[in-house]
Design a protein around this motif. Structure first.
Motif, short mmCIF file in Angstrom:
data_model
loop_
_atom_site.label_atom_id
_atom_site.label_comp_id
_atom_site.label_asym_id
_atom_site.label_seq_id
_atom_site.Cartn_x
_atom_site.Cartn_y
_atom_site.Cartn_z
N LEU A 71 0.82 -1.21 0.00
CA LEU A 71 0.00 0.00 0.00
C LEU A 71 0.86 1.26 0.00
O LEU A 71 0.36 2.36 -0.12
CB LEU A 71 -0.90 -0.01 1.25
CG LEU A 71 -2.07 0.93 1.32
CD1 LEU A 71 -3.01 0.73 0.14
CD2 LEU A 71 -2.83 0.70 2.61
N GLU B 175 -1.85 8.38 -5.88
CA GLU B 175 -3.21 7.89 -6.09
C GLU B 175 -3.28 7.00 -7.34
O GLU B 175 -4.00 6.00 -7.36
CB GLU B 175 -4.20 9.04 -6.18
CG GLU B 175 -4.47 9.67 -4.83
CD GLU B 175 -5.43 10.85 -4.89
OE1 GLU B 175 -5.89 11.22 -6.00
OE2 GLU B 175 -5.72 11.42 -3.82
N ASP C 204 -4.21 2.60 -7.78
CA ASP C 204 -5.18 1.97 -8.67
C ASP C 204 -4.74 0.59 -9.14
O ASP C 204 -5.53 -0.17 -9.70
CB ASP C 204 -5.45 2.86 -9.90
CG ASP C 204 -6.31 4.06 -9.55
OD1 ASP C 204 -7.05 3.99 -8.55
OD2 ASP C 204 -6.24 5.06 -10.29
N ALA D 101 -4.99 -1.55 -4.59
CA ALA D 101 -6.43 -1.29 -4.44
C ALA D 101 -7.06 -2.29 -3.49
O ALA D 101 -7.92 -1.93 -2.67
CB ALA D 101 -7.11 -1.33 -5.81
N GLU D 102 -6.62 -3.54 -3.57
CA GLU D 102 -7.14 -4.57 -2.67
C GLU D 102 -6.74 -4.29 -1.22
O GLU D 102 -7.56 -4.43 -0.30
CB GLU D 102 -6.59 -5.93 -3.12
CG GLU D 102 -7.15 -7.10 -2.36
CD GLU D 102 -6.62 -8.42 -2.91
OE1 GLU D 102 -6.10 -9.21 -2.11
OE2 GLU D 102 -6.74 -8.63 -4.13
N LEU E 195 -5.99 -1.33 0.03
CA LEU E 195 -6.73 -0.14 0.46
C LEU E 195 -8.15 -0.52 0.87
O LEU E 195 -8.67 -0.04 1.88
CB LEU E 195 -6.75 0.91 -0.66
CG LEU E 195 -7.42 2.24 -0.32
CD1 LEU E 195 -6.72 2.93 0.83
CD2 LEU E 195 -7.43 3.14 -1.55
N GLU E 196 -8.77 -1.40 0.11
CA GLU E 196 -10.12 -1.87 0.45
C GLU E 196 -10.11 -2.61 1.79
O GLU E 196 -11.02 -2.47 2.59
CB GLU E 196 -10.68 -2.76 -0.65
CG GLU E 196 -12.10 -3.21 -0.41
CD GLU E 196 -13.08 -2.06 -0.27
OE1 GLU E 196 -14.08 -2.24 0.48
OE2 GLU E 196 -12.90 -0.99 -0.87
N HIS E 197 -9.07 -3.38 2.04
CA HIS E 197 -8.94 -4.09 3.33
C HIS E 197 -8.88 -3.10 4.49
O HIS E 197 -9.59 -3.27 5.49
CB HIS E 197 -7.70 -4.98 3.32
CG HIS E 197 -7.39 -5.59 4.65
ND1 HIS E 197 -8.18 -6.56 5.24
CD2 HIS E 197 -6.39 -5.34 5.53
CE1 HIS E 197 -7.68 -6.89 6.41
NE2 HIS E 197 -6.59 -6.17 6.61
N ARG F 128 -9.99 -0.07 4.45
CA ARG F 128 -11.31 0.58 4.48
C ARG F 128 -12.31 -0.29 5.26
O ARG F 128 -13.10 0.21 6.06
CB ARG F 128 -11.80 0.80 3.05
CG ARG F 128 -13.08 1.58 2.96
CD ARG F 128 -13.44 1.91 1.52
NE ARG F 128 -12.58 2.98 1.04
CZ ARG F 128 -11.77 2.91 -0.02
NH1 ARG F 128 -11.73 1.81 -0.73
NH2 ARG F 128 -11.03 3.93 -0.37
N GLU F 129 -12.25 -1.60 5.07
CA GLU F 129 -13.12 -2.52 5.80
C GLU F 129 -12.79 -2.51 7.29
O GLU F 129 -13.71 -2.56 8.12
CB GLU F 129 -12.99 -3.93 5.23
CG GLU F 129 -13.60 -4.08 3.86
CD GLU F 129 -13.23 -5.39 3.16
OE1 GLU F 129 -12.51 -6.22 3.77
OE2 GLU F 129 -13.65 -5.57 2.00
N LEU G 295 -9.51 7.20 2.53
CA LEU G 295 -10.38 6.42 3.41
C LEU G 295 -11.54 7.27 3.92
O LEU G 295 -12.66 6.79 4.05
CB LEU G 295 -9.57 5.85 4.58
CG LEU G 295 -8.56 4.79 4.19
CD1 LEU G 295 -7.61 4.51 5.35
CD2 LEU G 295 -9.25 3.51 3.74
N GLU H 156 -14.75 7.88 1.59
CA GLU H 156 -15.79 6.85 1.57
C GLU H 156 -16.76 6.97 2.73
O GLU H 156 -17.74 6.29 2.79
CB GLU H 156 -15.15 5.46 1.58
CG GLU H 156 -14.25 5.21 0.40
CD GLU H 156 -15.00 5.19 -0.92
OE1 GLU H 156 -16.10 4.63 -0.98
OE2 GLU H 156 -14.46 5.72 -1.90
#
Length: 118
Positions: free
Chosen positions: A44, A69, A73, A78-79, A81-83, A85-86, A114, A117
């Motif tokens: 990340l 940024e 992407d 991105a995966e 970052l999503e983790h 975010r979760e 973050l 969202e």
């Protein structure tokens, strides 16, 4: 969603929640036990090339942010970052960096993404 930004050298606090180190390299002089890191998603972090370019003073923070940024992407980043975010959706997350000025670092870019969202 609660995302905090702190220097990794500051002592952990009870309300930090999940402590995520967002630097590619381990902070100098910091014992792993003292840092109390829960997650360390190295994928990340900015590329070595981008980090060196920015620290050499070759561009503005705004240009760094845009380039970083774009790097986020890439599917792996991105995966990750999503983790994060979760994690933040479930409770407080503290992004940790050794940067001397966290508010003008890649960690601030991550925190901003973050919070978007939210």
């Amino acid at each position: 969603m609660s995302v905090r930004l702190r220097r990794v050298y500051e002592p952990p606090e009870a309300d930090d929640g999940v402590r995520v180190l967002v630097d590619r390299l381990w902070p100098r002089g910091l014992a792993k036990e003292a840092a109390r890191i829960d997650e360390w998603p190295k994928g990340l972090t900015p590329s070595t090339e981008l980090r060196r370019w920015y620290h050499a003073g070759k561009g503005s923070y705004e240009e760094f942010r845009e380039r970083y940024e774009a790097e986020l992407d890439v599917p792996e980043a991105a995966e990750l970052l999503e983790h994060v975010r979760e994690l933040a959706a479930k409770g407080p997350v503290t992004l940790l960096t050794a940067a001397k000025d966290p508010e003008r670092s890649h960690a601030a870019v991550l925190a901003g993404l973050l919070e978007e969202e939210d």
